[in-house]
Write a protein that holds these residues in place. Structure first.
Motif, PDB file in Angstrom:
ATOM      1  N   VAL A  36     -10.912  15.671 -33.079  1.00 23.83           N
ATOM      2  CA  VAL A  36     -11.479  14.840 -34.150  1.00 23.83           C
ATOM      3  C   VAL A  36     -11.390  13.380 -33.725  1.00 23.83           C
ATOM      4  O   VAL A  36     -10.365  12.931 -33.224  1.00 23.83           O
ATOM      5  N   ALA A  37     -12.489  12.632 -33.950  1.00 24.76           N
ATOM      6  CA  ALA A  37     -12.516  11.211 -33.600  1.00 24.76           C
ATOM      7  C   ALA A  37     -11.781  10.435 -34.682  1.00 24.76           C
ATOM      8  O   ALA A  37     -12.359  10.023 -35.670  1.00 24.76           O
ATOM      9  N   ASP A  38     -10.517  10.262 -34.490  1.00 22.76           N
ATOM     10  CA  ASP A  38      -9.659   9.671 -35.508  1.00 22.76           C
ATOM     11  C   ASP A  38      -8.495   9.075 -34.718  1.00 22.76           C
ATOM     12  O   ASP A  38      -7.898   9.734 -33.884  1.00 22.76           O
ATOM     13  N   HIS A  94     -21.702   7.133 -47.765  1.00 18.53           N
ATOM     14  CA  HIS A  94     -20.323   7.599 -47.573  1.00 18.53           C
ATOM     15  C   HIS A  94     -20.221   8.287 -46.219  1.00 18.53           C
ATOM     16  O   HIS A  94     -20.180   9.506 -46.116  1.00 18.53           O
ATOM     17  N   GLY A  95     -20.233   7.486 -45.175  1.00 16.43           N
ATOM     18  CA  GLY A  95     -20.102   8.046 -43.825  1.00 16.43           C
ATOM     19  C   GLY A  95     -21.464   8.197 -43.163  1.00 16.43           C
ATOM     20  O   GLY A  95     -22.513   8.276 -43.820  1.00 16.43           O
ATOM     21  N   LEU A  96     -21.409   8.223 -41.856  1.00 17.98           N
ATOM     22  CA  LEU A  96     -22.654   8.262 -41.089  1.00 17.98           C
ATOM     23  C   LEU A  96     -23.316   9.634 -41.093  1.00 17.98           C
ATOM     24  O   LEU A  96     -24.543   9.752 -41.082  1.00 17.98           O
ATOM     25  N   VAL A  97     -22.498  10.679 -41.129  1.00 18.97           N
ATOM     26  CA  VAL A  97     -23.076  12.025 -41.177  1.00 18.97           C
ATOM     27  C   VAL A  97     -23.848  12.191 -42.485  1.00 18.97           C
ATOM     28  O   VAL A  97     -24.971  12.706 -42.510  1.00 18.97           O
ATOM     29  N   ASN A  98     -23.245  11.693 -43.556  1.00 19.82           N
ATOM     30  CA  ASN A  98     -23.917  11.737 -44.850  1.00 19.82           C
ATOM     31  C   ASN A  98     -25.226  10.940 -44.809  1.00 19.82           C
ATOM     32  O   ASN A  98     -26.267  11.382 -45.325  1.00 19.82           O
ATOM     33  N   VAL A 120     -24.642  17.367 -27.998  1.00 24.67           N
ATOM     34  CA  VAL A 120     -24.470  16.174 -28.826  1.00 24.67           C
ATOM     35  C   VAL A 120     -23.514  16.488 -29.975  1.00 24.67           C
ATOM     36  O   VAL A 120     -23.271  17.661 -30.280  1.00 24.67           O
ATOM     37  N   TYR A 121     -23.001  15.438 -30.561  1.00 22.33           N
ATOM     38  CA  TYR A 121     -22.072  15.511 -31.696  1.00 22.33           C
ATOM     39  C   TYR A 121     -22.500  16.621 -32.675  1.00 22.33           C
ATOM     40  O   TYR A 121     -23.621  16.618 -33.180  1.00 22.33           O
ATOM     41  N   HIS A 122     -21.566  17.536 -32.951  1.00 24.68           N
ATOM     42  CA  HIS A 122     -21.894  18.796 -33.645  1.00 24.68           C
ATOM     43  C   HIS A 122     -22.444  18.650 -35.058  1.00 24.68           C
ATOM     44  O   HIS A 122     -23.211  19.487 -35.532  1.00 24.68           O
ATOM     45  N   LEU A 167     -31.076  10.400 -32.235  1.00 22.48           N
ATOM     46  CA  LEU A 167     -30.463   9.961 -30.981  1.00 22.48           C
ATOM     47  C   LEU A 167     -29.017   9.569 -31.252  1.00 22.48           C
ATOM     48  O   LEU A 167     -28.721   8.948 -32.277  1.00 22.48           O
ATOM     49  N   CYS A 168     -28.129   9.891 -30.321  1.00 24.33           N
ATOM     50  CA  CYS A 168     -26.734   9.459 -30.417  1.00 24.33           C
ATOM     51  C   CYS A 168     -26.547   8.370 -29.364  1.00 24.33           C
ATOM     52  O   CYS A 168     -26.624   8.637 -28.170  1.00 24.33           O
ATOM     53  N   SER A 169     -26.330   7.132 -29.820  1.00 18.89           N
ATOM     54  CA  SER A 169     -26.350   5.979 -28.910  1.00 18.89           C
ATOM     55  C   SER A 169     -25.287   4.940 -29.307  1.00 18.89           C
ATOM     56  O   SER A 169     -25.440   4.305 -30.352  1.00 18.89           O
ATOM     57  N   HIS A 171     -23.714   7.743 -26.460  1.00 23.59           N
ATOM     58  CA  HIS A 171     -23.771   9.188 -26.593  1.00 23.59           C
ATOM     59  C   HIS A 171     -22.398   9.857 -26.660  1.00 23.59           C
ATOM     60  O   HIS A 171     -21.545   9.627 -25.814  1.00 23.59           O
ATOM     61  N   ASN A 172     -22.221  10.673 -27.691  1.00 22.56           N
ATOM     62  CA  ASN A 172     -21.068  11.553 -27.823  1.00 22.56           C
ATOM     63  C   ASN A 172     -21.592  12.978 -27.633  1.00 22.56           C
ATOM     64  O   ASN A 172     -22.468  13.383 -28.381  1.00 22.56           O
ATOM     65  N   PRO A 173     -21.138  13.745 -26.666  1.00 24.32           N
ATOM     66  CA  PRO A 173     -19.916  13.556 -25.884  1.00 24.32           C
ATOM     67  C   PRO A 173     -20.122  12.957 -24.498  1.00 24.32           C
ATOM     68  O   PRO A 173     -19.134  12.813 -23.769  1.00 24.32           O
ATOM     69  N   SER A 199     -31.290   6.594 -35.125  1.00 23.40           N
ATOM     70  CA  SER A 199     -30.368   6.241 -34.046  1.00 23.40           C
ATOM     71  C   SER A 199     -28.962   6.065 -34.612  1.00 23.40           C
ATOM     72  O   SER A 199     -28.705   5.132 -35.378  1.00 23.40           O
ATOM     73  N   ASP A 200     -28.082   6.992 -34.283  1.00 25.52           N
ATOM     74  CA  ASP A 200     -26.682   6.922 -34.742  1.00 25.52           C
ATOM     75  C   ASP A 200     -25.920   6.066 -33.739  1.00 25.52           C
ATOM     76  O   ASP A 200     -25.681   6.490 -32.611  1.00 25.52           O
ATOM     77  N   GLU A 201     -25.537   4.855 -34.163  1.00 24.34           N
ATOM     78  CA  GLU A 201     -24.886   3.919 -33.241  1.00 24.34           C
ATOM     79  C   GLU A 201     -23.440   3.648 -33.661  1.00 24.34           C
ATOM     80  O   GLU A 201     -22.909   2.555 -33.459  1.00 24.34           O
ATOM     81  N   ILE A 202     -22.818   4.676 -34.236  1.00 24.97           N
ATOM     82  CA  ILE A 202     -21.463   4.516 -34.770  1.00 24.97           C
ATOM     83  C   ILE A 202     -20.480   4.039 -33.699  1.00 24.97           C
ATOM     84  O   ILE A 202     -19.527   3.326 -33.995  1.00 24.97           O
ATOM     85  N   HIS A 203     -20.718   4.418 -32.446  1.00 27.79           N
ATOM     86  CA  HIS A 203     -19.773   4.059 -31.382  1.00 27.79           C
ATOM     87  C   HIS A 203     -20.178   2.771 -30.650  1.00 27.79           C
ATOM     88  O   HIS A 203     -19.738   2.543 -29.529  1.00 27.79           O
ATOM     89  N   HIS A 204     -20.973   1.930 -31.296  1.00 29.03           N
ATOM     90  CA  HIS A 204     -21.542   0.766 -30.590  1.00 29.03           C
ATOM     91  C   HIS A 204     -20.520  -0.261 -30.125  1.00 29.03           C
ATOM     92  O   HIS A 204     -20.834  -1.099 -29.298  1.00 29.03           O
TER      93      HIS A 204
HETATM   94  C1  LIG Z   1     -21.883  10.241 -33.112  1.00 29.67           C
HETATM   95  C2  LIG Z   1     -21.049  10.346 -34.353  1.00 29.67           C
HETATM   96  N1  LIG Z   1     -21.624  10.118 -35.549  1.00 29.67           N
HETATM   97  C3  LIG Z   1     -20.892  10.205 -36.694  1.00 29.67           C
HETATM   98  C4  LIG Z   1     -19.543  10.524 -36.661  1.00 29.67           C
HETATM   99  C5  LIG Z   1     -18.771  10.624 -37.934  1.00 29.67           C
HETATM  100  O1  LIG Z   1     -19.182   9.667 -38.847  1.00 29.67           O
HETATM  101  P1  LIG Z   1     -18.687   9.656 -40.344  1.00 29.67           P
HETATM  102  O2  LIG Z   1     -17.247  10.071 -40.356  1.00 29.67           O
HETATM  103  O3  LIG Z   1     -18.904   8.229 -40.771  1.00 29.67           O
HETATM  104  O4  LIG Z   1     -19.571  10.600 -41.103  1.00 29.67           O
HETATM  105  C6  LIG Z   1     -18.908  10.770 -35.432  1.00 29.67           C
HETATM  106  C7  LIG Z   1     -17.486  11.143 -35.358  1.00 29.67           C
HETATM  107  O5  LIG Z   1     -17.007  11.591 -34.353  1.00 29.67           O
HETATM  108  C8  LIG Z   1     -19.682  10.673 -34.262  1.00 29.67           C
HETATM  109  O6  LIG Z   1     -19.131  10.899 -33.052  1.00 29.67           O
END
Ligand SMILES: Cc1ncc(COP(=O)(O)O)c(C=O)c1O
Length: 223
Positions: A36-38, A94-98, A120-122, A167-169, A171-173, A199-204
């Motif tokens: 878990v990315a925490d 409430h979070g990027l996945v949401n 890519v991120y599951h 796109l995951c940018s 990129h995870n993993p 474009s999910d840039e959460i790790h920017h």
């Molecule tokens: C690419 C990516 N997007 C989103 C998330 C999780 O985002 P959130 O917890 O804000 O929904 C992660 C967590 O590992 C991630 O790696």
């Protein structure tokens, strides 16, 4: 920030520590929970201080004026990423996945295809399935340990019901920080096939010295 302090998180309802044994049978006594990315370090003191102040006040009513919050986002994106994000373009979820799930739900219809460059991120796959959309996997090519995209193959492989690409940018993993040229190719691919581009840039900000480019700056013409 102190990255060397060992902060005990076991028995604190921590997902990655306290769910490791029930889910994977690995004891938290000797396992290392990398699933878990925490993070296991504290945020900057200024963040702790502000939260303590709010906590000390002790009333958690509806929040009204969010201008300082919007200022902070605009400042960060401008100074860190050279992006003048318009205030009206900021939407909080409430979070990027949401947020991604909301995009899938809003901009596509049940049965539509949503493209992922895999692996890519599951959670992307999870929200696509949960919305009764179909996952279209376009595989990244592993060139000596470096994931790359292959648009010639993607143009051929793309089915007609594709409506969106996520796109995951960075990129995870894979850990790739996509170059401007690659980002332009993704935008051109989306435009060519009439796909909505997310474009999910959460790790920017976790870039280990390489420059991340926000999609909006890489391909402003495809706004
Ligand atoms: C690419 C990516 N997007 C989103 C998330 C999780 O985002 P959130 O917890 O804000 O929904 C992660 C967590 O590992 C991630 O790696």
């Amino acid at each position: 920030m102190n990255f060397d302090e060992n902060i005990e998180r076991r028995n604190t309802h921590s997902s990655k520590w306290d769910m490791m044994e029930p889910l994977y049978g690995v004891s938290a006594e000797d396992g290392i929970p990398m699933w878990v990315a925490d993070m296991d370090f504290r945020p900057p003191q200024s963040v702790q201080d502000k939260l303590n102040e709010v906590n000390h006040h002790g009333v958690y009513g509806y929040f009204g004026n969010d201008s300082l919050y919007l200022d902070a986002i605009q400042w960060w994106m401008k100074n860190r990423h050279g992006w003048d994000v318009p205030r009206g373009g900021i939407f909080t979820t409430h979070g990027l996945v949401n947020g991604t799930a909301m995009c899938v739900d809003t901009f596509t219809a049940p049965g539509d295809g949503v493209v992922l460059f895999t692996p890519v991120y599951h959670a992307f796959a999870k929200v696509i399935r949960a919305n009764d959309r179909e996952i279209i996997e376009l595989p990244l090519v592993n060139h000596n340990g470096r994931y790359e995209m292959d648009f010639n193959a993607y143009d051929e492989a793309l089915p007609a019901h594709a409506r969106m690409v996520i796109l995951c940018s960075p990129h995870n993993p894979g850990g790739r920080i996509w170059s401007i040229a690659e980002l332009k190719q993704v935008a051109a691919f989306a435009e060519k096939h009439n796909l909505i581009l997310i474009s999910d840039e959460i790790h920017h900000d976790i870039t280990f010295g390489t420059k991340h480019t926000v999609m909006q700056n890489a391909a402003p013409e495809t706004d």
